[in-house]
Write an enzyme that holds these catalytic residues in place. Structure first.
Site, PDB file in Angstrom:
ATOM      1  N   ARG A  43      47.262 -14.622  38.844  1.00  0.00           N
ATOM      2  CA  ARG A  43      47.873 -15.924  39.707  1.00  0.00           C
ATOM      3  C   ARG A  43      49.009 -16.447  39.105  1.00  0.00           C
ATOM      4  O   ARG A  43      50.112 -16.109  39.430  1.00  0.00           O
ATOM      5  CB  ARG A  43      46.784 -16.650  39.613  1.00  0.00           C
ATOM      6  CG  ARG A  43      46.930 -17.607  40.955  1.00  0.00           C
ATOM      7  CD  ARG A  43      47.975 -18.668  40.665  1.00  0.00           C
ATOM      8  NE  ARG A  43      47.469 -19.654  39.627  1.00  0.00           N
ATOM      9  CZ  ARG A  43      48.096 -20.800  39.313  1.00  0.00           C
ATOM     10  NH1 ARG A  43      49.356 -20.927  39.697  1.00  0.00           N
ATOM     11  NH2 ARG A  43      47.712 -21.565  38.251  1.00  0.00           N
ATOM     12  N   SER A 165      42.195 -30.156  41.351  1.00  0.00           N
ATOM     13  CA  SER A 165      43.051 -30.354  40.368  1.00  0.00           C
ATOM     14  C   SER A 165      44.289 -31.339  40.852  1.00  0.00           C
ATOM     15  O   SER A 165      44.696 -31.189  42.025  1.00  0.00           O
ATOM     16  CB  SER A 165      43.722 -29.217  39.802  1.00  0.00           C
ATOM     17  OG  SER A 165      44.756 -29.338  38.894  1.00  0.00           O
ATOM     18  N   HIS A 323      55.662 -12.791  -1.958  1.00  0.00           N
ATOM     19  CA  HIS A 323      54.787 -12.587  -0.686  1.00  0.00           C
ATOM     20  C   HIS A 323      54.149 -11.152  -0.785  1.00  0.00           C
ATOM     21  O   HIS A 323      52.896 -11.017  -0.595  1.00  0.00           O
ATOM     22  CB  HIS A 323      55.420 -12.616   0.792  1.00  0.00           C
ATOM     23  CG  HIS A 323      55.471 -14.220   1.134  1.00  0.00           C
ATOM     24  ND1 HIS A 323      55.387 -14.616   2.208  1.00  0.00           N
ATOM     25  CD2 HIS A 323      56.531 -14.958   0.350  1.00  0.00           C
ATOM     26  CE1 HIS A 323      55.772 -16.127   2.121  1.00  0.00           C
ATOM     27  NE2 HIS A 323      56.436 -16.122   1.223  1.00  0.00           N
TER      28      HIS A 323
END
Length: 655
Positions: A43, A165, A323
């Site tokens: 939608r 809504s 890292h």
């Protein structure tokens, strides 16, 4: 308050044992607030700039969202078009576990169509902010409530879920919004919707507004939160909304939607995973996320961003020396998500000017190579210096390590014991040793570069072009073929999809599959062939290989023009069979299909191989097939058409 709310939710305020189970699983011992996902890819996602989904796209996306475990799937207003209504009805009839919703205006005409389509629920909305209300319906607050009452009662009488809504909640007058929410809550809606329609809300505003709305509603009424990503912060705002009392979050795959879209499904799940890994893994099939995002990106004609949550190319890529050293020892040092849980891979970038020798040592260990630490340190520094001038692939690094491990040990080297290095007593000898090591490393690098063929022309990745022809959409074969491509390690591109113009006509899909390893391409081709074989009788389908390109350098080419009744005999299929089983590269370059049954068809083939003798044998075999089926074949001049990747339409068989 929240414990009371959880108890109310756990009693199952909405129907469906699946949803009740999920509600009760959110106990007070979990840091997760109770929530349900309403995915709106079909939608809100349809409103994205380049989204243009077909019926089959919608069905495939809906089925995969259901497999992934979302609670609701929201589709577009059935009043938008006949196709929208038909697609909504088809998906509602699939029998999915997820509940199917549609999003409509708060208008009886829209809602009646929605109820007739067979959905589980209807999400209605009306603009309540002054700026939107003025330019849409122009209604006063009491008029909005009156219209909502008629619509809500109609949907409830039909036995469907209903959500109301207030569009643009965060730019609405808060007192007006609270009055509307309280009124529709008393009318018995399942949920109210709070919408940050323009993405303006801050986390503090979300906390305030959602909390105030929660106070005027009965605990049995859910709160759906919909937020746009115009200025970022969707995921954070969604989490804040849940802690403030919201129960449902709207998402889209890759976050696509109007303008910058809404809360991304993957990013939201990643956020919730950090709060309760076990609960999210048990509730959602996270390993489907990458598959689904690849598919949506393909049909929406977009590229997945490098920094996309979880599935971006850099999401689990580590580069800096500190890292990489830590991640190799313990991935949790720099990763809050486990990539394996999401079906993706970690990538440690090995050769660059920030790399450390520990990374090289770890790679050597993976390759089961015994290389002294002093060599590794010299090699690391050498590659760090060279990486400013060129890039090194992992394959090149592996060759360097292998060559270094096999190198000469005639001269003394530093010996490493624990963390202490035993150095040569004589400074002059130490200098000789260091120079010797540097020379040895340089030779290993030079040899590896020569072996990699970096000075040669770059070879294109091997690929095959496969075309499936038949009644593909009746049996969902198109979806299954794409599913196989997405699940395989091969890269793929859908070059064309030609749906049938009439029920009795055939459809076709043409897919280009690519991989460095030709075995992977062959494996995927065999899987597709087996799939087509299963449906051969019912769907009248066949799989054709229209082109094949291998990794080896090609020297000799032959161009063959074949004429005849290529498809009646069927000559064309037999020619492709010969080419497919032969160890040659080939490409169907052009195809002219006869206008009627009496007319002949003409195709041009390019056949290539490094060995001229083998190439001639294959051409002779093709000549024999053509002659047996009363066709003609001629070798033509080697005037090549545009490069394969620049030509889009390979749907030769189905006009």
């Amino acid at each position: 308050f929240f414990s009371h709310m959880r108890r109310a939710l756990s009693r199952g305020w909405r129907a469906g044992c699946r949803h009740q189970l999920r509600a009760t699983s959110n106990t007070t011992s979990s840091p997760l607030p109770p929530f349900w996902i309403i995915d709106s890819t079909l939608r809100e996602g349809e409103q994205f700039a380049t989204a243009d989904f077909t019926t089959d796209d919608r069905m495939y996306i809906a089925m995969n969202l259901d497999k992934m475990g979302v609670d609701y799937i929201e589709l577009a207003n059935p009043a938008a078009s006949e196709t929208a209504y038909q697609d909504l009805s088809k998906i509602a009839s699939l029998g999915l576990q997820a509940k199917i919703l549609t999003h409509t205006r708060c208008a009886m005409n829209d809602v009646k169509l929605a109820v007739d389509s067979g959905v589980d629920g209807v999400n209605v909305y009306m603009a309540t902010s002054p700026i939107l209300a003025e330019h849409s319906h122009g209604k006063a607050i009491h008029e909005i409530i009156k219209i909502a009452e008629e619509v809500i009662n109609y949907v409830k009488d039909a036995g469907k879920e209903i959500r109301f809504s207030c569009e643009d909640t965060f730019r609405s007058n808060i007192d007006d919004a609270l009055l509307i929410y309280k009124s529709v809550g008393e009318l018995g809606v399942n949920r109210i919707g709070i919408a940050d329609t323009v993405g303006i809300a801050t986390p503090m505003q979300v906390q305030d507004i959602v909390g105030r709305v929660r106070e005027v509603l009965d605990p049995s009424v859910g709160i759906e939160f919909h937020t746009h990503n115009d200025v970022g912060g969707c995921i954070s705002n969604a989490l804040v909304a849940l802690h403030a009392g919201a129960t449902h979050i709207d998402t889209c795959v890759l976050g696509i939607g109007e303008r910058n879209g809404i809360t991304p499904l993957g990013g939201f799940l990643a956020r919730m995973y950090t709060l309760d890994q076990e609960a999210i893994q048990s509730r959602y099939n996270l390993r489907l996320l990458a598959h689904l995002e690849k598919y949506v990106a393909q049909v929406a004609d977009i590229t997945i961003p490098f920094n996309n949550f979880v599935t971006g190319s850099c999401a689990f890529t580590h580069k800096a020396g500190v890292h990489t050293k830590a991640v190799i020892s313990n991935p949790k040092a720099y990763e809050i998500l486990d990539p394996e849980d999401f079906g993706v891979s970690r990538r440690v970038q090995l050769v660059h000017r920030l790399t450390g020798w520990n990374v090289m040592a770890a790679r050597a260990q993976e390759l089961n190579l015994n290389i002294p630490t002093d060599k590794l340190k010299v090699m690391t520094q050498t590659l760090k210096n060279l990486s400013d001038e060129r890039q090194f692939s992992t394959e090149e690094l592996d060759r360097i390590l292998i060559n270094l491990a096999a190198g000469s040990r005639e001269h003394g080297t530093f010996v490493t014991i624990g963390d202490q290095a035993e150095k040569a007593a004589d400074p002059i000898q130490a200098k000789i040793n260091a120079d010797t090591l540097a020379e040895e490393v340089t030779k290993a690098v030079d040899l590896s570069v020569r072996e990699s063929g970096s000075d040669q022309q770059e070879v294109t990745m091997p690929f095959a072009i496969l075309q499936c022809v038949g009644h593909l959409f009746d049996k969902m074969i198109v979806n299954s073929i794409i599913d196989l491509a997405v699940d395989s390690p091969c890269d793929y591109k859908v070059m064309s999809i030609n749906p049938a113009q009439k029920n009795e006509s055939l459809s076709s899909i043409t897919v280009k599959v690519m991989h460095q390893e030709e075995e992977e391409i062959e494996r995927l081709k065999n899987q597709m062939s087996a799939l087509v074989k299963v449906h051969e009788g019912a769907a009248d389908c066949v799989l054709l290989e229209l082109a094949k390109f291998s990794a080896r350098p090609t020297i000799h080419n032959k161009y063959l023009q074949v004429s005849g009744h290529l498809f009646d005999k069927p000559m064309f299929n037999k020619i492709l069979d010969v080419l497919s089983v032969s160890n040659v590269d080939f490409e169907v370059q052009t195809m002219q299909v006869g206008a009627n049954d009496d007319a002949v068809s003409v195709c041009v083939l390019k056949v290539s191989h490094t060995k001229k003798e083998l190439l001639s044998k294959v051409v002779t075999l093709i000549q024999r097939v053509v002659a047996e089926l009363e066709g003609s074949m001629t070798e033509i001049s080697s005037v090549e058409p545009p490069p394969l990747q620049d030509r889009g339409d390979y749907s030769y068989v189905v006009a």
